[in-house]
Every structure is written in structure tokens, then in C-alpha cells.
Design a protein around this motif. Sequence first.
Motif, PDB file in Angstrom:
ATOM      1  N   GLN A 331      21.808 -15.682 -21.977  1.00 29.51           N
ATOM      2  CA  GLN A 331      20.534 -15.556 -22.699  1.00 29.51           C
ATOM      3  C   GLN A 331      19.912 -14.165 -22.554  1.00 29.51           C
ATOM      4  O   GLN A 331      18.958 -13.942 -21.820  1.00 29.51           O
ATOM      5  N   LEU A 332      20.451 -13.209 -23.293  1.00 36.84           N
ATOM      6  CA  LEU A 332      19.983 -11.826 -23.207  1.00 36.84           C
ATOM      7  C   LEU A 332      18.620 -11.617 -23.867  1.00 36.84           C
ATOM      8  O   LEU A 332      17.993 -10.584 -23.656  1.00 36.84           O
ATOM      9  N   GLN A 333      18.191 -12.593 -24.674  1.00 39.84           N
ATOM     10  CA  GLN A 333      16.954 -12.377 -25.437  1.00 39.84           C
ATOM     11  C   GLN A 333      15.708 -12.454 -24.560  1.00 39.84           C
ATOM     12  O   GLN A 333      14.627 -12.088 -24.991  1.00 39.84           O
ATOM     13  N   ASN A 334      15.832 -12.964 -23.320  1.00 40.96           N
ATOM     14  CA  ASN A 334      14.621 -13.070 -22.482  1.00 40.96           C
ATOM     15  C   ASN A 334      14.844 -12.529 -21.069  1.00 40.96           C
ATOM     16  O   ASN A 334      14.471 -13.154 -20.089  1.00 40.96           O
ATOM     17  N   LEU A 335      15.467 -11.370 -20.981  1.00 41.73           N
ATOM     18  CA  LEU A 335      15.695 -10.752 -19.667  1.00 41.73           C
ATOM     19  C   LEU A 335      14.378 -10.204 -19.116  1.00 41.73           C
ATOM     20  O   LEU A 335      13.591  -9.622 -19.867  1.00 41.73           O
ATOM     21  N   PRO A 336      14.137 -10.347 -17.798  1.00 44.12           N
ATOM     22  CA  PRO A 336      12.910  -9.771 -17.217  1.00 44.12           C
ATOM     23  C   PRO A 336      12.909  -8.248 -17.369  1.00 44.12           C
ATOM     24  O   PRO A 336      13.970  -7.623 -17.391  1.00 44.12           O
ATOM     25  N   GLN A 337      11.718  -7.679 -17.480  1.00 43.49           N
ATOM     26  CA  GLN A 337      11.624  -6.222 -17.606  1.00 43.49           C
ATOM     27  C   GLN A 337      11.813  -5.566 -16.243  1.00 43.49           C
ATOM     28  O   GLN A 337      11.693  -6.229 -15.215  1.00 43.49           O
ATOM     29  N   ASN A 338      12.112  -4.273 -16.244  1.00 43.36           N
ATOM     30  CA  ASN A 338      12.198  -3.548 -14.974  1.00 43.36           C
ATOM     31  C   ASN A 338      11.128  -2.454 -14.928  1.00 43.36           C
ATOM     32  O   ASN A 338      10.959  -1.706 -15.885  1.00 43.36           O
ATOM     33  N   HIS A 339      10.378  -2.420 -13.820  1.00 47.81           N
ATOM     34  CA  HIS A 339       9.318  -1.409 -13.659  1.00 47.81           C
ATOM     35  C   HIS A 339       9.502  -0.605 -12.373  1.00 47.81           C
ATOM     36  O   HIS A 339       8.678   0.243 -12.064  1.00 47.81           O
ATOM     37  N   LEU A 340      10.554  -0.890 -11.614  1.00 44.60           N
ATOM     38  CA  LEU A 340      10.770  -0.154 -10.361  1.00 44.60           C
ATOM     39  C   LEU A 340      11.065   1.315 -10.679  1.00 44.60           C
ATOM     40  O   LEU A 340      11.938   1.605 -11.493  1.00 44.60           O
ATOM     41  N   PRO A 341      10.340   2.247 -10.039  1.00 45.46           N
ATOM     42  CA  PRO A 341      10.589   3.659 -10.348  1.00 45.46           C
ATOM     43  C   PRO A 341      11.957   4.129  -9.827  1.00 45.46           C
ATOM     44  O   PRO A 341      12.561   5.036 -10.380  1.00 45.46           O
ATOM     45  N   ASP A 342      12.425   3.494  -8.747  1.00 44.72           N
ATOM     46  CA  ASP A 342      13.705   3.909  -8.146  1.00 44.72           C
ATOM     47  C   ASP A 342      14.747   2.798  -8.293  1.00 44.72           C
ATOM     48  O   ASP A 342      15.265   2.260  -7.324  1.00 44.72           O
ATOM     49  N   LEU A 343      15.031   2.487  -9.549  1.00 45.21           N
ATOM     50  CA  LEU A 343      15.937   1.381  -9.882  1.00 45.21           C
ATOM     51  C   LEU A 343      17.319   1.561  -9.236  1.00 45.21           C
ATOM     52  O   LEU A 343      17.887   0.610  -8.694  1.00 45.21           O
ATOM     53  N   SER A 344      17.852   2.779  -9.286  1.00 42.64           N
ATOM     54  CA  SER A 344      19.193   3.038  -8.732  1.00 42.64           C
ATOM     55  C   SER A 344      19.246   2.748  -7.246  1.00 42.64           C
ATOM     56  O   SER A 344      20.206   2.155  -6.750  1.00 42.64           O
ATOM     57  N   GLU A 345      18.187   3.159  -6.513  1.00 46.74           N
ATOM     58  CA  GLU A 345      18.163   2.947  -5.064  1.00 46.74           C
ATOM     59  C   GLU A 345      18.091   1.456  -4.739  1.00 46.74           C
ATOM     60  O   GLU A 345      18.807   0.958  -3.859  1.00 46.74           O
ATOM     61  N   ALA A 346      17.210   0.754  -5.448  1.00 52.08           N
ATOM     62  CA  ALA A 346      17.074  -0.697  -5.219  1.00 52.08           C
ATOM     63  C   ALA A 346      18.406  -1.384  -5.513  1.00 52.08           C
ATOM     64  O   ALA A 346      18.850  -2.271  -4.757  1.00 52.08           O
ATOM     65  N   ARG A 347      19.038  -0.958  -6.572  1.00 54.00           N
ATOM     66  CA  ARG A 347      20.328  -1.524  -6.980  1.00 54.00           C
ATOM     67  C   ARG A 347      21.385  -1.308  -5.887  1.00 54.00           C
ATOM     68  O   ARG A 347      22.153  -2.208  -5.544  1.00 54.00           O
ATOM     69  N   SER A 348      21.410  -0.097  -5.339  1.00 55.97           N
ATOM     70  CA  SER A 348      22.393   0.230  -4.287  1.00 55.97           C
ATOM     71  C   SER A 348      22.172  -0.614  -3.039  1.00 55.97           C
ATOM     72  O   SER A 348      23.130  -1.088  -2.416  1.00 55.97           O
TER      73      SER A 348
END
Length: 646
Positions: A331-348
Motif C-alpha cells: 500500500q504505497l498510497q499511504n506511506l508515512p511522511q519523513n521529517h527527520l533532518p538526518d534521515l541517512s544517519e537514522a537509517r544507518s
Amino acid sequence: MKTLSIDIETYSDVQLPKTGVYRYCESDNFEILLFAYSIDSQPVQVVDLACGETIPEEIIAALEDDTVIKWAFNAAFERICLSRFLGYPTGTYLFPESWRCSMIWAATMGLPLSLEGVGAVLGLEKQKLTEGKDLIKYFCQPCAATKANGGRTRNRHFHAPDKWEAFKRYNIRDVETEMGIQHKLRKFPVPDEVWEEYHIDQEINDRGVRLDMELVQQAIAMDTRSREELTAAMKDITALENPNSVQQMKQWLSDNGIETDSLDKKAVAELLKEAPDNLADVLTLRQQLAKSSVRKYQAMEKTVCSDGRARGMFQFYGANRTGRFSGRNIQLQNLPQNHLPDLSEARSLVKSGDFDGVELLYEDVPDTLSQLIRTAFIPRENALFYVADFSAIEARVIAWFAGESWRHQVFEKGGDIYCASASQMFKVPVEKHGINGHLRQKGKIAELALGYGGSVGALKAMGALDMGLSEDELPALVDAWRQANPRIVEFWWAVDRAVMEAVKYKHTTTDYGLTFSCKSGMLFITLPSGRKLAYVKPKIGTNKFGGSCITYEGVGSTKKWERLDSYGPKFVENIVQATARDILCYAMKTLRCCSIVMHIHDELVIEANPKVSLDAICEQMGRTPPWAKGLLLRADGYTTPFYKKD
């Protein structure tokens, strides 16, 4: 042989509704049990593969012959399962170009997306057999081992010969019903352009998109730990046996001086505004637990194919009132938004399984995982995602239809429609982050809520009160927007009159580049693209205010087939959204050779070599279709090593 109508019955130990067909037929236990077919509408034959019969060689050849048109209801299922049966490896499937889907044909006519539903609405002589569900459960899925069945985990044909014969009849009847649909709808063929769009959709579904399974698995593990810790913390404070229980939590809050009817997201946010510290702690914990991020990650885990790509995420004509796509599986039509400024770091941090690091830096673990859902979609090795989307597409389309010239000028100059709308409404200059910037929010909420006849209720539903607007100023906001957009208001009621005339007098009228007509118990609205919107069995009815309105049959909010009512602004909403969909499909045709892997609302995601020009992709996407002369489009984009909202 010109056409081949097909229906198959299959077995797999994988649950189809949870995984989609691509993963379903990857199971080692997958097999085709029955293959029913009709050549050129001749009587239906059934091949009992489970009992050792074989599909005739001419039929096998026809499956791979692009000059033979293959028909099925929900043809993607047959095409993908037969690809597996023919030995195609994961990621390679029968070419969709020579396949046609009678479910899509039904959808273009505003009919249900189920064979049973279509048969009932069309009043077919040969309807789908109702005992099918029980037979599918018996033969097509694993069964529980019991003493009575000798401890087996699967029912085969020899366990119930009578049921098996009934199953073969059911298989034959499905092909007969499917051919009956074609016969009934023969006066309203699907245009070649729509079949081309369907084939592009099938190519995108076949291509799939790569998932970062390391991130997905770590996110699921982290969510499990987070939930355990949050639940334990709630138990410590409340001493409740199950603090996740709405009933128990309501009672506990009541005992502690807070009465509430609901514990949904909105209600908890309201309670938090005035709750004392000890209760606020519990409500905050509940808020964190309510994040449903893990479900998306679990859906990814269930859907992903053996080559690491998720497939089958788009349903062509899923919204049959407009022909827009709907989501399947993840269900790609309702994915939560992302607001984290350091998305790459959080992801890692999540990917490396560093729970303590995530908790220390971001505090709210569920919210962090929720914001990282988009980033689980990644391009193939040595490629980037090129994400391009239309700027304010619906606002542009409605202004173009209605001829609201001040809006046209805003788009021509590359202006901000929310500022311009606020400026037009309040008769003062409005600039984002500048003069009268506080009014932009009012312009935005009015734009989002009022374009299709919405009033105070629509503003509230869009969150006007949460944005700091008071109840008293809402009626004035509605009036200001309508006065600023007289041609759009005029457009609503012109469409209302045209639909009424078409239904009442069976006249065909053309206005605003749209054609309204009634034929064979159907109301059609022909769009500038030439595609038709269809409404089943239209009548003049009475609305809840006692006035005249159009009613028609369709799938309502209850998901049941029922009589629905509509009026000018609602039809305009359908027209505008359907036209926006046609523009997206035009862009898909233009960029067909560019490896589109996803599309979400008005956005395309392309997987491409980093040397590809983003400007060239945006320029191609922003081209105005030849049937929309004068419509100003703009596409903006960015590149990224993982999917995100820029």
C-alpha cells in the motif's frame, strides 16, 4: 486461433491475499491444479493437471504467441502463474502485450472488481458458482492436520472425488462467466489507449522495486523490542493486565479523573493538552505504541520475491469512479511522511541494529521507524531513484477546465498557488515567509478543502481547527474562496445541469470540453483525453436536503454495491482527478523506456544510471498532452539513493 479465454485453479502454501501473486507462485509447493480454456468462444474445455492430464501443445504455444489475445478475469494472476508453470525465472514473465483483462473492462464501466459482483450487476445467464469459496479453501490451501483426516496438511482430488468434480464445474463456469461479461459489454469496448496504459501498468508491476531487507528485518526486530519496553512501562505505571486494551485504559483514565469516549490518535492528542504529568506519561506511551509502522515492514517481508524485489503493488483502475490506480500489498498510497533532518544517519543506526543509539538520539523509536518506511525502497546496484512529481496538478486542472484566468497567471509565472489564493481571498499581498505570510495557511486549507463544493465541514475534516483557525471564521473563509473563484463555482453548476439533462432527457451535451451522454442504462462523461467515466443505472433522485440529485449504482463507503447520490461539485471532483490520472498515464507513456518502478499519486519514481539527466526527466514528465491545449504543467524532481519525500 484468435482468442483464448482462461481460468486456472492453483495450490500454494503461501497466503495469496498477504503476499500477492508474484511471491505466491514462487513457493516450491505451487502448482496449477485445473486449467479451463475456450478457443475463440467455443465450448469450455478443462485440463485436470492434478490427475495427470496435460495442456495441449497448441494452447501452450498460444500462451507465448503475441498474435493470440489471452483473456481472463484479473488476468495478472493467470499470466504470472502460467509464467511460473512454463519455467520462467523470477523477474521474467509472459509479455503482457497480448493479454486482456475482463476485470479491467468491467472497471472501465464502473462495475465491481469481483467476478461474482459483475455477474450479478449485469444479470448474466451463467453466474459464478457460489460454492467456489469452500472448494478453493478445501483444495487450494493447506489444511489443519486432524485425527479425522489422518493428520494430512493438504486435501487432494482423491480425498473427495465429488467435491473435485464440482471444482471442475466451478472452473469451467468461471470462463463462461468471463466470456459472458465480454459479450454483455461488447457495445462499449475498451479503447486501445487504455489497454496500452494497462500494459505499462503490468510492466511496472513485473519490474517491481528493490527492498533493503536488512533494514526491514532490523526495523521489525527493533519495533518488537520497543513495543515490549513501552508495554512494560505502561504496566508499571497503570498496573493493568493489558494496557493496550482500549476498555481497560478508558477505565483506568476514568479512575484517575479523565473521561473519554475514544482513544484514537486525535482524542489522545486532545487529552494530552490538559492531562497532568503522570497521566500524560501514559498517554504519550500509548501514542507511541499506536504507531503502526511495523505492519508496513511486515508487508514488505511477506511480499518480497527471491530476487529482493517487491512486485504487484499497483491495481490498474483500482478506483473505478475515476480510473485512478490503487495500492496492493504494501500500500504505497499511504506511506508515512519523513521529517527527520538526518534521515541517512537514522537509517544507518536502524540498519546496524543499534536500538540504544536510536532511542538516545531520537527518543521515540516507533516514530523513527515510521519515518524510515519510505527509505526501505532502494534502487538496483549502481543506480539512483529519480523522483519527479507534478506541481499542484489538481489546482491546475480545475483552473484550466473552468477558465479561472488569475490562477492561470500564477502558474505561468511559477507562483505559489496557496499564497495567490490567500491574496485573492483577502485582497492583500501574501508571500511565503514574507508579507502576510500567516495567511498562506488559510489559503492552503481553503485550496485543499473547497475546490469541489466543500464548505465548513470540509475545512474541519482537513484539520482547519487544528491549524489554529477558529470555528467562527470558517463560513467567511468559504465565502471568500468562492468569491475569489467565481468561474470554478460556475463550472460546478454547469456540470450539474449537463448531467441532469443527460439523465432526464437522454440528451448529449458538450460543455467545458466534456461530453455528457446517457446510453444503455449508463451515464457517460467523456473527458478531453477521450476516456469515458461511467455511472451505472443513473436516475434522478432526492438528496438529504430534499433537492433533486443524480443517483447511480456503485461501490460505496461500506464496500458494498449500493445506490449512491452525486451532484455537480462531486462530478467535478471525479472529472478533475480522472484528468490528472490521464496526465500521469501520458507521462508514463512518454517515460516508458525509463524503468519506472513506482508511482504514488502524482509522482513517478524511476530507477536509472546516475548519469541520466534529472532535468530531462522532469521536462518530459511536464509535457502537456495534445488533448489538453493551454493547460500549464510543471514537474519537479530530485535524485536519491533511497526513496523519501524531499
